[in-house]
Design an enzyme around this catalytic site. Structure first.
Site, mmCIF file in Angstrom:
data_model
loop_
_atom_site.group_PDB
_atom_site.id
_atom_site.type_symbol
_atom_site.label_atom_id
_atom_site.label_comp_id
_atom_site.label_asym_id
_atom_site.label_seq_id
_atom_site.Cartn_x
_atom_site.Cartn_y
_atom_site.Cartn_z
ATOM 1 N N HIS A 17 0.838 -1.206 0.000
ATOM 2 C CA HIS A 17 0.000 0.000 0.000
ATOM 3 C C HIS A 17 0.877 1.262 0.000
ATOM 4 O O HIS A 17 0.616 2.215 -0.733
ATOM 5 C CB HIS A 17 -0.883 0.067 1.261
ATOM 6 C CG HIS A 17 -1.904 -1.021 1.387
ATOM 7 N ND1 HIS A 17 -2.069 -1.752 2.547
ATOM 8 C CD2 HIS A 17 -2.836 -1.487 0.525
ATOM 9 C CE1 HIS A 17 -3.056 -2.610 2.391
ATOM 10 N NE2 HIS A 17 -3.544 -2.479 1.178
ATOM 11 N N LYS A 41 -14.941 -8.390 4.784
ATOM 12 C CA LYS A 41 -13.759 -8.740 5.587
ATOM 13 C C LYS A 41 -14.004 -8.479 7.064
ATOM 14 O O LYS A 41 -14.582 -7.456 7.425
ATOM 15 C CB LYS A 41 -12.554 -7.917 5.129
ATOM 16 C CG LYS A 41 -12.071 -8.256 3.738
ATOM 17 C CD LYS A 41 -10.858 -7.414 3.372
ATOM 18 C CE LYS A 41 -10.356 -7.717 1.976
ATOM 19 N NZ LYS A 41 -9.397 -6.711 1.510
ATOM 20 N N ARG A 90 -2.352 -6.220 -8.053
ATOM 21 C CA ARG A 90 -1.200 -7.092 -7.844
ATOM 22 C C ARG A 90 -1.068 -8.138 -8.932
ATOM 23 O O ARG A 90 0.002 -8.460 -9.389
ATOM 24 C CB ARG A 90 -1.327 -7.833 -6.507
ATOM 25 C CG ARG A 90 -0.958 -6.993 -5.333
ATOM 26 C CD ARG A 90 -1.364 -7.666 -4.066
ATOM 27 N NE ARG A 90 -2.790 -7.953 -4.084
ATOM 28 C CZ ARG A 90 -3.504 -8.235 -3.033
ATOM 29 N NH1 ARG A 90 -2.947 -8.339 -1.858
ATOM 30 N NH2 ARG A 90 -4.795 -8.464 -3.125
ATOM 31 N N SER A 128 -2.834 -7.705 3.345
ATOM 32 C CA SER A 128 -3.061 -7.501 4.782
ATOM 33 C C SER A 128 -3.411 -8.827 5.450
ATOM 34 O O SER A 128 -3.012 -9.092 6.587
ATOM 35 C CB SER A 128 -4.206 -6.500 5.010
ATOM 36 O OG SER A 128 -3.857 -5.240 4.480
HETATM 37 O O1 PNS Z 1 -8.666 -3.014 0.525
HETATM 38 P P1 PNS Z 1 -9.959 -3.575 0.020
HETATM 39 O O2 PNS Z 1 -10.643 -4.400 1.109
HETATM 40 O O3 PNS Z 1 -9.821 -4.348 -1.260
HETATM 41 O O4 PNS Z 1 -10.888 -2.299 -0.299
HETATM 42 C C1 PNS Z 1 -12.246 -2.465 -0.650
HETATM 43 C C2 PNS Z 1 -13.014 -1.175 -0.316
HETATM 44 C C3 PNS Z 1 -12.918 -0.872 1.184
HETATM 45 C C4 PNS Z 1 -12.446 -0.030 -1.134
HETATM 46 C C5 PNS Z 1 -14.499 -1.432 -0.696
HETATM 47 O O5 PNS Z 1 -15.014 -2.512 0.046
HETATM 48 C C6 PNS Z 1 -15.370 -0.196 -0.486
HETATM 49 O O6 PNS Z 1 -15.359 0.709 -1.309
HETATM 50 N N1 PNS Z 1 -16.128 -0.191 0.645
HETATM 51 C C7 PNS Z 1 -17.047 0.884 0.962
HETATM 52 C C8 PNS Z 1 -18.446 0.526 0.449
HETATM 53 C C9 PNS Z 1 -18.514 0.746 -1.054
HETATM 54 O O7 PNS Z 1 -18.517 1.872 -1.533
HETATM 55 N N2 PNS Z 1 -18.510 -0.351 -1.838
HETATM 56 C C10 PNS Z 1 -18.408 -0.261 -3.286
HETATM 57 C C11 PNS Z 1 -19.667 -0.663 -3.974
HETATM 58 S S1 PNS Z 1 -19.550 -2.349 -4.442
#
Ligand code: PNS
Length: 160
Positions: A17, A41, A90, A128
């Protein structure tokens, strides 16, 4: 001013990150690292704690701001009139999930563009979740998470 948002769960932030943050911060006037909830998660750190860890490791990058938000990413962006999302990729395995999320975000807010950056090769195996496993079983976290937060991660895992 060109502002981009780098969203994620960052539970915890890894060297992978941080690599994206350093590179993306050079491409924009300001980079907002945004800690969000990924409902798929189970979290180790709460989102305020994750924000503090990111602040600790980005304090020397002046155009990086760290924020936390409990709702939809597109709502955060709409409220602030922001349009660019940065995501790190990745490998092929990330692609389908990220592609789906990028299209969903664009459906929810058509002016939003998602820009993908390739993770540096030396971090392509890092996540993570794997960091948490290594910490749980006493492995060496050097090169996996920034040095300044190794103790925080180990203590959190041990006191969970
Ligand atoms: O690091 P990650 O877990 O791959 O990130 C995913 C994240 C947190 C960016 C995603 O789950 C997110 O945007 N969560 C907030 C809710 C949302 O806007 N979801 C997108 C619509 S599917």
């Amino acid at each position: 001013m060109r502002v981009a948002v780098y969203p994620g769960s960052f539970d915890p932030i890894t060297e992978g990150h941080l690599d994206i943050i350093k590179r993306a911060s050079k491409m924009f006037d300001e980079l907002v690292v945004l800690v969000l909830i990924n409902p798929e998660k189970k979290g180790l750190f709460d989102i305020e704690e994750r924000k503090v860890l990111i602040e600790k490791v980005t304090k020397n990058i002046p155009n990086v701001k760290v924020k936390a938000f409990h709702g939809l990413l597109v709502n955060y962006m709409k409220e602030r009139e922001l349009n660019v999302i940065i995501k790190g990729l990745r490998a092929v395995t990330d692609f389908e999930y990220e592609f789906q999320m990028a299209l969903m975000n664009r459906k929810l807010s058509p002016t939003i563009e998602t820009v993908f950056m390739m993770t540096s090769a030396q971090y392509s195996y890092l996540s993570s979740s794997s960091v948490k496993q290594v910490a749980k079983f006493g492995g060496d976290l050097n090169d996996l998470v920034p040095k300044e937060i190794i103790d925080d991660v180990v203590n959190k895992i041990l006191n969970k």
